[in-house]
Design an enzyme around this catalytic site. Sequence first.
Site, PDB file in Angstrom:
ATOM      1  N   LYS A   1      39.896  52.484  45.102  1.00 40.42           N
ATOM      2  CA  LYS A   1      40.600  51.511  45.936  1.00 40.42           C
ATOM      3  C   LYS A   1      41.586  50.748  45.082  1.00 40.42           C
ATOM      4  CE  LYS A   1      39.933  47.094  48.379  1.00 40.42           C
ATOM      5  NZ  LYS A   1      38.985  46.071  48.843  1.00 40.42           N
TER       6      LYS A   1
ATOM      7  N   GLU B   1      38.594  33.376  52.185  1.00 33.25           N
ATOM      8  CA  GLU B   1      37.672  34.002  51.226  1.00 33.25           C
ATOM      9  C   GLU B   1      37.224  33.008  50.165  1.00 33.25           C
ATOM     10  OE1 GLU B   1      36.945  38.220  48.991  1.00 33.25           O
ATOM     11  OE2 GLU B   1      38.678  37.899  50.286  1.00 33.25           O
TER      12      GLU B   1
ATOM     13  N   GLU C   1      35.537  50.192  52.277  1.00 26.79           N
ATOM     14  CA  GLU C   1      36.334  49.224  51.524  1.00 26.79           C
ATOM     15  C   GLU C   1      35.543  47.934  51.312  1.00 26.79           C
ATOM     16  OE1 GLU C   1      40.305  46.428  52.123  1.00 26.79           O
ATOM     17  OE2 GLU C   1      40.035  48.166  53.434  1.00 26.79           O
TER      18      GLU C   1
END
Length: 421
Positions: A178, A223, A266
């Site tokens: 990723k 986040e 992911e």
Amino acid sequence: MTAAALTPPAAAARTVTTVQVPAAGELLDRLPAEGALSWVRRGEGLVGWGEAARLEVTGPHALQEAAAWWADYTAELDGDDELDVPGSGPVLFASIAFDPAAGTSVFVVPEVVLGRRDGVAWLTTVGGADPRAVRLPDPVDDGPALRLRYADGALDPATWCAAVAEAVTRIDAGALQKVVLARDLLVTADVPLDPRRLLRRLAARFPDCWTFAVDGLLGATPELLLRRTGRQLSARVLAGTAPRGAGADDDRLAAALIGSAKDRSEHALAVDSLVRALEPFCATLHAPEEPELLTLANVRHLASDVTGTQRRRGARAGAGLLELVGAVHPTAAVCGTPTPDAAAVITELEGMDRGRYAGPVGWLDSRGDGEFGLALRCAELVGEDSARLFAGCGIVAGSDPAAELAETQSKFAAFQAALEG
């Protein structure tokens, strides 16, 4: 190379006083026009202004040097704190570069901090001023709507999509699992941009995000990279995103996200990278087996709340919050997996200097408590009437460049709504 403290600790005033104050209305309404500092969620948190001390630091040991500077600074303070809760007393606001070894991280000790936790408000002053005598700035109106001009940043959309396609090719070839690729967008207004207006609009539209401002970088991040309260640690990991829709279409998009193998893969990479980084520091650590949906005004994310307890014994038992932040950053959520390979691909393909975008942003007090998020859904003020907006996407096997471009547009919309609303 490391920059020296712009305000050396030895030169700063040493008296710090914290007193409880009436509620004082919305925290963000009390910010002045210049030097706004913010970390606010659902009306609680911290805002500050003025500079009692400041550090700008760059280099491979940037966070260690900042931690040592803060420890030296607070050790010499003469403090009186009526509350003794996380965020009272002296506070250090921080905006850390995505790559602290190459970029400049900024640390600011405000002269005045207004805080609120669990409905209790307080005011802290550094430098001997009586907090009871501080006159809080008055709220200001937003003023007329702005006229805005947008321009491509480092890469135009077609070139950025080509970079995504190249990243997918490398992932398919097994070079990495990723990589997070970001892009920037430039905006210019017809009048000077007032950070107070932008922060208030972001907080109103995204109440579940942390509305932050440090040294001209401001935004609303969903986040939470790491919170430390005593020896308790917590984080909120986000990876995997879908746009919002109307009516039944919104429900369909939500079901598609929670059931998406690509997005769940992911997300698992991001959770695993955080857990691996925290494990050496923790006696206990818990990550949920399944992600939940975090619903925001413009997008949904897969979200996992990770909790842990810091070790009391062993070589890493004494790690402070900045050391912990340095250990977990960058996570797969903002860089990729494996980290060194993803970072190299970002440098090669992204075409821009991230600066403090996607770096840790938040605050730290003299007890070692604090909160750091990731500087996402944000903009950097680059002139009195101009800003640079940022948005990024996690690229994995199966990523479609056009869909990833659309995701960046959805993420840009978070800040564009504050500009245009």
